[in-house]
Scaffold this motif. Structure first.
Motif, PDB file in Angstrom:
ATOM      1  N   SER A  40       0.921  -1.189   0.020  1.00 24.74           N
ATOM      2  CA  SER A  40       0.125  -0.022   0.061  1.00 24.74           C
ATOM      3  C   SER A  40       0.850   1.246  -0.092  1.00 24.74           C
ATOM      4  O   SER A  40       0.352   2.337  -0.375  1.00 24.74           O
ATOM      5  CB  SER A  40      -0.888   0.035   1.295  1.00 24.74           C
ATOM      6  N   ALA A  41       2.129   1.101   0.267  1.00 24.39           N
ATOM      7  CA  ALA A  41       3.057   2.460   0.271  1.00 24.39           C
ATOM      8  C   ALA A  41       3.166   3.028  -1.092  1.00 24.39           C
ATOM      9  O   ALA A  41       3.498   4.027  -1.420  1.00 24.39           O
ATOM     10  CB  ALA A  41       4.245   1.967   0.668  1.00 24.39           C
ATOM     11  N   ALA A  43       0.557   3.250  -3.035  1.00 21.91           N
ATOM     12  CA  ALA A  43      -0.970   3.840  -3.503  1.00 21.91           C
ATOM     13  C   ALA A  43      -0.740   4.957  -4.493  1.00 21.91           C
ATOM     14  O   ALA A  43      -1.558   4.958  -5.567  1.00 21.91           O
ATOM     15  CB  ALA A  43      -1.809   3.989  -2.339  1.00 21.91           C
ATOM     16  N   ILE A  44      -0.101   6.192  -4.058  1.00 24.86           N
ATOM     17  CA  ILE A  44      -0.137   7.262  -4.901  1.00 24.86           C
ATOM     18  C   ILE A  44       0.466   7.047  -6.192  1.00 24.86           C
ATOM     19  O   ILE A  44       0.116   7.398  -7.484  1.00 24.86           O
ATOM     20  CB  ILE A  44       0.394   8.413  -4.204  1.00 24.86           C
ATOM     21  N   ASP A  45       1.468   6.302  -6.238  1.00 30.32           N
ATOM     22  CA  ASP A  45       2.338   6.185  -7.557  1.00 30.32           C
ATOM     23  C   ASP A  45       1.324   5.188  -8.626  1.00 30.32           C
ATOM     24  O   ASP A  45       1.559   5.469  -9.534  1.00 30.32           O
ATOM     25  CB  ASP A  45       3.724   5.316  -7.141  1.00 30.32           C
ATOM     26  N   LYS A  48      -1.151   7.141 -10.311  1.00 30.41           N
ATOM     27  CA  LYS A  48      -0.669   7.892 -11.221  1.00 30.41           C
ATOM     28  C   LYS A  48      -0.674   6.925 -12.608  1.00 30.41           C
ATOM     29  O   LYS A  48      -0.872   7.358 -13.762  1.00 30.41           O
ATOM     30  CB  LYS A  48       0.589   8.746 -10.778  1.00 30.41           C
ATOM     31  N   ILE A  79      -7.240   8.347  -0.304  1.00 28.01           N
ATOM     32  CA  ILE A  79      -6.063   8.996  -0.707  1.00 28.01           C
ATOM     33  C   ILE A  79      -6.174   9.642  -2.147  1.00 28.01           C
ATOM     34  O   ILE A  79      -5.877  10.704  -2.451  1.00 28.01           O
ATOM     35  CB  ILE A  79      -4.972   7.795  -0.905  1.00 28.01           C
ATOM     36  N   TYR A  83      -5.757  13.999  -3.410  1.00 28.99           N
ATOM     37  CA  TYR A  83      -4.690  14.617  -4.211  1.00 28.99           C
ATOM     38  C   TYR A  83      -5.383  15.124  -5.673  1.00 28.99           C
ATOM     39  O   TYR A  83      -6.128  14.608  -6.066  1.00 28.99           O
ATOM     40  CB  TYR A  83      -3.491  13.592  -4.759  1.00 28.99           C
ATOM     41  N   ILE A  86      -4.979  13.622  -8.981  1.00 26.58           N
ATOM     42  CA  ILE A  86      -5.731  12.199  -9.118  1.00 26.58           C
ATOM     43  C   ILE A  86      -7.283  12.698  -9.779  1.00 26.58           C
ATOM     44  O   ILE A  86      -8.009  13.063  -9.166  1.00 26.58           O
ATOM     45  CB  ILE A  86      -5.492  11.450  -8.339  1.00 26.58           C
TER      46      ILE A  86
END
Lengths: 177, 440
Positions: A40-41, A43-45, A48, A79, A83, A86
């Motif tokens: 889950s670390a 998630a943002i990448d 994208k 999350i 952002y 997203i």
């Protein structure tokens, strides 16, 4: 999504298949996971990456990604919606982001916002009917000495005025409405 | 011959990017060779402390002191992290873009040296998404460094390992706050964290972490190469070294220039930025970005040093000035700033999440002729409550109150004239703009 998906794995125990995400997306996401302490670390990448392939992140793709990262939909959506870059709604081929922060505001943001709305036929937040452009405000784009500034897709445009904007957006007699 | 303006030594007017060969031809990576072969991490720390370098991201905290809190002995097993804060989003700020787009190796070399000093083995450049060119150039420069052996395992045979990754953001200004940045790197919402514990003790993944601004890290390259004594000869006043200073707004020549610390504001605005555009007068300026207090004409002869600007009631911040001219409404400008901060609140703390939109609403009422006299008291109460350090997890809200507090102090008459009806709302609306004049 109400049922959980058993991850499919290859002989090395690596997850290979996801009912929603493509092999290309998974390969890029796996590359991020390879230097992260847990799934889950990234998630943002990963959000994208999905957006890069699809233009935006739908509920279906968010749900597929959540499964792949061992996250709940709620957690991943929390999350994603934090952002601003997203997109959880469809966007046009290119996003037109006009900076509305202080230096651009001083140098004429308000008139340019009106002009772009008139030329595109949509206000801030809208997408043109031909789906070419979505028009959004942008926070300071870091080119304040060349204000007013906007981005169209990945390109940054400086020293804007109405004529330049028409050229950049390829407006011919307002036919993008 | 060692340049007196080292940060932009490799940068030309066309803003071409400097590649590895050209960088090495101008003493590039000599500092890395020197540090890894001849200097211990403690030696390097002493040089940085002696240099007096202060953080260039806005807070001006002494860099050597920040690093000194990183545990160096009896550290539990695991990584230590160095993070470059390249999330430049403070309105009015555009200096880190220049450094990264034109001289990416200067930043990378600074990061290798900084990582050596704190013994970090993993480093990240957290860069805002919109800086596509810088992201591409940095990744290319990093790839070239791995090939050359400046990154990776056993760098230049020293036994030191360092992996460096570029991480591109997904938006939101608050990611520039160091603990929020760490949260974002961990894949979470970018909420800042209460301190203590400080990142040096518990940062990324709970490990010792240092977060430094792009310009700060670029300075390290020159400080290690040329020494602290040399660095101290570059500044004119209390603070050492040089800085990228910038000006935006209605000046003849907006831009960004490397100048000695201690240069006067007047020299920056009148000499380098060419003074005000014809037909405009200076009413005030934010010296260091959106979250700094307005200063006015009486402050023009102040030296741009952190404590000098602090004593004048503002902050040097990022050193990029935003000019308020006499045809721009100070109430409107303040409202634009507050609206930015309200939008960028992470939402965690009530004074920020709910207080800033309320403040923006009051300013909108005043600007549009719906203000009442009690609104001025409301604004003052908001300044004292929202602006007090310690009522929120981070400095976003207190920073937002800086331009408002100073606008009330210096431009109180403008507020009152709009409230009393002496000035009509939108008095400045028909003022010519660059856009309408086709000037650009």
């Amino acid at each position: 999504m109400t049922q959980s998906i058993e991850p499919e794995t290859n002989q090395q125990g690596q997850r290979t298949v996801n009912p929603v995400l493509s092999a290309a997306e998974l390969a890029e996401i796996d590359h991020e996971i390879s230097h992260a302490p847990y799934r889950s670390a990234v998630a943002i990448d990963a959000l994208k990456i999905v957006q890069k392939h699809r233009g935006w992140v739908s509920d279906e793709s968010l749900s597929g990604l959540a499964d792949y990262l061992d996250m709940s939909n709620a957690e991943l959506d929390g999350i994603a919606t934090f952002y601003s870059l997203i997109y959880r709604k469809p966007v046009g081929e290119k996003v037109v982001s006009l900076c509305d922060s202080v230096s651009c505001w001083i140098k004429g943001y308000a008139k340019l916002e009106k002009h772009i709305s008139k030329q595109l036929g949509v206000g801030l937040g809208g997408t043109t009917s031909d789906k070419r452009y979505t028009f959004l405000p942008a926070p300071c784009l870091g080119a304040c000495d060349r204000a007013p500034v906007m981005m169209v897709g990945e390109e940054t445009h400086l020293d804007l005025n109405e004529d330049k904007i028409d050229q950049i957006l390829d407006i011919k007699g307002g036919d993008t409405k | 011959m060692t340049s007196k303006l080292p940060l932009t030594e490799n940068i030309n007017a066309s803003r071409d990017a400097v590649g590895l060969e050209a960088y090495e031809a101008n003493r590039g990576y000599q500092a890395v060779r020197k540090a890894l072969n001849e200097m211990s991490p403690a030696d390097c720390l002493k040089v940085v402390q002696d240099s007096g370098l202060r953080g260039r991201g806005g807070a001006g905290f002494p860099t050597g002191m920040k690093w000194s809190f990183v545990p160096m002995e009896n550290v539990s097993e695991g990584h230590k992290y160095l993070i470059c804060n390249a999330d430049e989003m403070e309105p009015g700020t555009f200096k880190d873009r220049l450094l990264m787009e034109c001289d990416p190796h200067q930043l990378i070399e600074g990061m290798i040296l900084s990582a050596w000093t704190i013994q970090a083995d993993v480093a990240y450049i957290f860069i805002r998404h919109e800086y596509h060119l810088a992201t591409k150039l940095l990744q290319e420069a990093i790839d070239a460094c791995y090939e050359k052996g400046y990154l990776g395992k056993n760098i230049l045979g020293s036994g030191f390992n360092l992996d460096l990754y570029v991480h591109s953001s997904a938006g939101r200004y608050i990611c520039g706050e160091e603990t929020a940045l760490i949260s974002s790197l961990e894949g979470k919402r970018a909420n800042p964290r209460a301190k203590p514990p400080f990142p040096q003790i518990s940062g990324l993944w709970g490990r010792p972490t240092i977060v430094n601004n792009v310009e700060t890290l670029c300075n390290i390259t020159h400080i290690i190469r040329n020494g602290a004594d040399w660095y101290k000869t570059l500044g004119l006043g209390q603070d050492h070294g040089t800085k990228l200073f910038g000006v935006s707004g209605r000046v003849k020549n907006p831009g960004c220039w490397e100048l000695p610390m201690g240069t006067t504001i007047r020299e920056l605005i009148e000499k380098h930025a060419g003074g005000m555009e014809d037909g405009y007068k200076l009413r005030g300026f934010l010296p260091g970005g959106a979250s700094t207090d307005f200063l006015v004409e009486e402050h023009l002869d102040l030296a741009m040093d952190y404590d000098v600007i602090g004593k004048a009631g503002s902050r040097l911040g990022t050193g990029t000035m935003i000019i308020l001219d006499d045809k721009t409404c100070p109430v409107g400008m303040t409202k634009n700033l507050i609206e930015f901060f309200a939008q960028e609140s992470c939402g965690f703390c009530t004074p920020c999440r709910d207080g800033l939109p309320w403040t923006a609403q009051v300013l909108d009422d005043i600007e549009n002729g719906r203000g009442i006299p009690a609104d001025l008291n409301t604004l003052r109460n908001q300044v004292s409550f929202i602006g007090a350090i310690g009522n929120t997890h981070c400095a976003l809200a207190p920073g937002a109150m800086e331009p408002l507090a100073s606008a009330l102090k210096y431009f109180g008459d403008d507020f009152e004239a709009l409230i009393s009806g002496k000035t009509s709302p939108n008095k400045f609306d028909d003022m010519p703009t660059a856009a309408s004049e086709g000037v650009n």
